[in-house]
Design a protein around this motif. Structure first.
Motif, short mmCIF file in Angstrom:
data_model
loop_
_atom_site.label_atom_id
_atom_site.label_comp_id
_atom_site.label_asym_id
_atom_site.label_seq_id
_atom_site.Cartn_x
_atom_site.Cartn_y
_atom_site.Cartn_z
N ASP A 254 42.01 28.80 44.38
CA ASP A 254 42.34 27.39 43.74
C ASP A 254 41.63 27.22 42.35
O ASP A 254 42.20 26.44 41.65
N ARG A 255 40.41 28.17 42.26
CA ARG A 255 39.88 27.80 40.72
C ARG A 255 41.18 28.49 39.74
O ARG A 255 41.13 27.79 38.45
N ALA A 257 44.24 28.37 40.04
CA ALA A 257 45.41 27.56 39.84
C ALA A 257 44.90 26.27 38.96
O ALA A 257 45.65 25.83 38.13
N GLN A 258 43.75 25.70 39.12
CA GLN A 258 43.26 24.57 38.39
C GLN A 258 43.05 24.82 36.98
O GLN A 258 43.49 24.05 36.07
N LYS A 259 42.60 26.03 36.78
CA LYS A 259 42.38 26.65 35.20
C LYS A 259 43.67 26.69 34.48
O LYS A 259 43.95 26.29 33.41
N GLN A 260 44.71 27.20 35.35
CA GLN A 260 46.37 27.35 34.75
C GLN A 260 46.93 25.95 34.61
O GLN A 260 47.32 25.83 33.48
N ALA A 261 46.47 24.98 35.61
CA ALA A 261 47.00 23.58 35.40
C ALA A 261 46.25 23.01 34.07
O ALA A 261 47.12 22.47 33.42
N GLU A 262 45.09 23.19 33.95
CA GLU A 262 44.42 22.59 32.58
C GLU A 262 45.00 23.01 31.52
O GLU A 262 45.09 22.38 30.49
N SER A 265 48.42 21.80 30.98
CA SER A 265 48.50 20.36 30.43
C SER A 265 47.74 20.42 28.96
O SER A 265 48.49 19.63 28.03
N LYS A 290 53.14 20.42 37.36
CA LYS A 290 52.60 20.09 38.61
C LYS A 290 52.96 20.93 39.81
O LYS A 290 52.07 21.45 40.63
N ALA A 293 51.40 24.26 39.24
CA ALA A 293 49.97 24.23 39.49
C ALA A 293 49.65 24.35 41.09
O ALA A 293 48.42 24.69 41.17
N GLN A 294 50.59 24.05 42.04
CA GLN A 294 50.23 23.59 43.25
C GLN A 294 49.86 25.06 43.85
O GLN A 294 50.71 25.94 43.49
#
Length: 385
Positions: A254-255, A257-262, A265, A290, A293-294
């Motif tokens: 999850d971390r 994925a969140q870092k990749q999404a940030e 973005s 999005k 990022a999921q």
């Protein structure tokens, strides 16, 4: 002159485990009890108890003889006519059946050979054998069998044991083959207290060698229970470790994925300012970002679109193996996979899941992995039966 058993104090054979070994007379072996063949009530004529041996569903091995009732009840008739019905409970059955009952109850056989014509017999029967102290002690600790010393099976046991004097009592236990271990014998009259003392000492000294069947069974039960508890504890510990490891993996995923999404973005924002794009194209790109990022579904698919289920199998020796199955496969497919591994010592077993604990045995063989709640992944413990 009294002649006590070999276990009496001061006797040089006091510490002997077995006084002697004798063979059961061949004509006492095999066949069914004549008392069973005629449905005789196995109780003393005094009527203190009532025992019935089960009726066989097929003919007895040997045909009944005309004098069956007379042979079976000769001792009790003779004894109770003279001394009454207050006496130890003597089983009116063949000696070999009394021996079998003693084995099943983890007791010794108390044998009494009755010689009515001997001068010491009346005093012994009236004062000792019929005393309440002796009756309660024998009924509690022994399977009692008695017979006339000069007739029927009593005559055969007399020839085997060869008493030197009467009254004659013996404590017997089964030995290897068709043999008997004579643990104690008492020849001549003794008082109730002396008889109980000799018998109690025999139980104390010989019980460890010949009467430990129940102790061995209880020890095996305790060992099996302790082993099962250790296996359950090991399984729960391993399962908790697996769950913690999965939780950490999921958190790390999850971390990431969140870092990749940030990161994505920020890059899109910087690119937007450097090279503006139409609003509609920007929305499409944002939607795509999005989706990327999921987190991905842990269940993968086969070439034909069927979803896969990951099953981790833990063996009793601590080894773990993981295998992929279709979510539409049945529980039986897991058993077939385990059987194909040829693991040593794995023959009769069942699969168990925990949290909540659930057994996947014969009744669940036809369930699919999805129906059994094992999709998309699960851990199963192999329990030997």
């Amino acid at each position: 002159m009294m002649r006590r058993g070999a276990g009496a104090r001061g006797d040089p054979m006091h510490n002997a485990i077995v006084r002697r070994i004798v063979s059961i007379p061949r004509n006492l072996l095999g066949g069914f009890s004549r008392a069973v063949s005629h449905g005789i009530d196995l109780m003393g004529i005094g009527g203190r108890r009532s025992h019935y041996l089960p009726q066989p569903s097929f003919p007895p091995q040997y045909p009944p003889e005309p004098s069956i009732v007379q042979d079976e009840w000769a001792f009790l008739n003779c004894f109770e006519q003279q001394y009454g019905g207050s006496h130890p409970f003597f089983y009116a059955c063949r000696f070999t059946e009394a021996l079998k009952m003693a084995q099943e109850e983890h007791k010794f056989v108390f044998l009494y050979l009755h010689s009515p014509e001997h001068p010491f017999t009346p005093l012994f029967c009236r004062e000792t054998l019929c005393s309440e102290l002796v009756v309660q002690f024998l009924d509690t600790n022994f399977v009692c069998w008695a017979a006339l010393a000069n007739g029927g099976e009593g005559l055969q046991m007399t020839a085997t044991l060869q008493p030197a004097s009467y009254p004659f009592c013996a404590v017997l236990a089964p030995a290897s083959g068709d043999n008997l271990a004579v643990l104690q014998q008492i020849e001549g009259p003794v008082s109730p207290a002396e008889l109980v003392e000799i018998l109690q000492r025999t139980l104390d000294e010989q019980g460890l060698a010949f009467g430990s069947g129940r102790a061995r069974e209880e020890e095996r039960t305790r060992v099996d229970r302790r082993l099962r508890q250790e296996q359950d504890a090991a399984y729960l510990s391993a399962l908790q470790a697996d769950q913690e490891r999965d939780r950490l993996k999921s958190l790390a995923s999850d971390r990431r994925a969140q870092k990749q999404a940030e990161t994505s973005s920020k890059a899109n924002t910087q690119k937007h300012w450097q090279n503006p794009i139409p609003k509609q194209a920007s929305q499409v790109k944002e939607t795509t970002s999005k989706k990327e990022a999921q987190p991905k579904d842990p269940a993968t698919t086969t070439a034909n679109g069927a979803q896969l289920t990951q099953i981790q199998i833990r063996f009793p020796n601590g080894e773990r193996r993981e295998q992929s199955f279709k979510s539409t496969d049945k529980i039986q497919a897991i058993y077939r996979h385990i059987d194909s591994l040829g693991m040593p010592g794995v023959a009769n077993y069942r699969l168990i899941s925990s949290f909540p604990r659930r057994v996947y045995g014969v009744d669940q063989m036809g369930m699919t992995l999805r129906e059994a709640g094992l999709h998309p992944k699960a851990s199963l413990f192999l329990e030997l039966m």
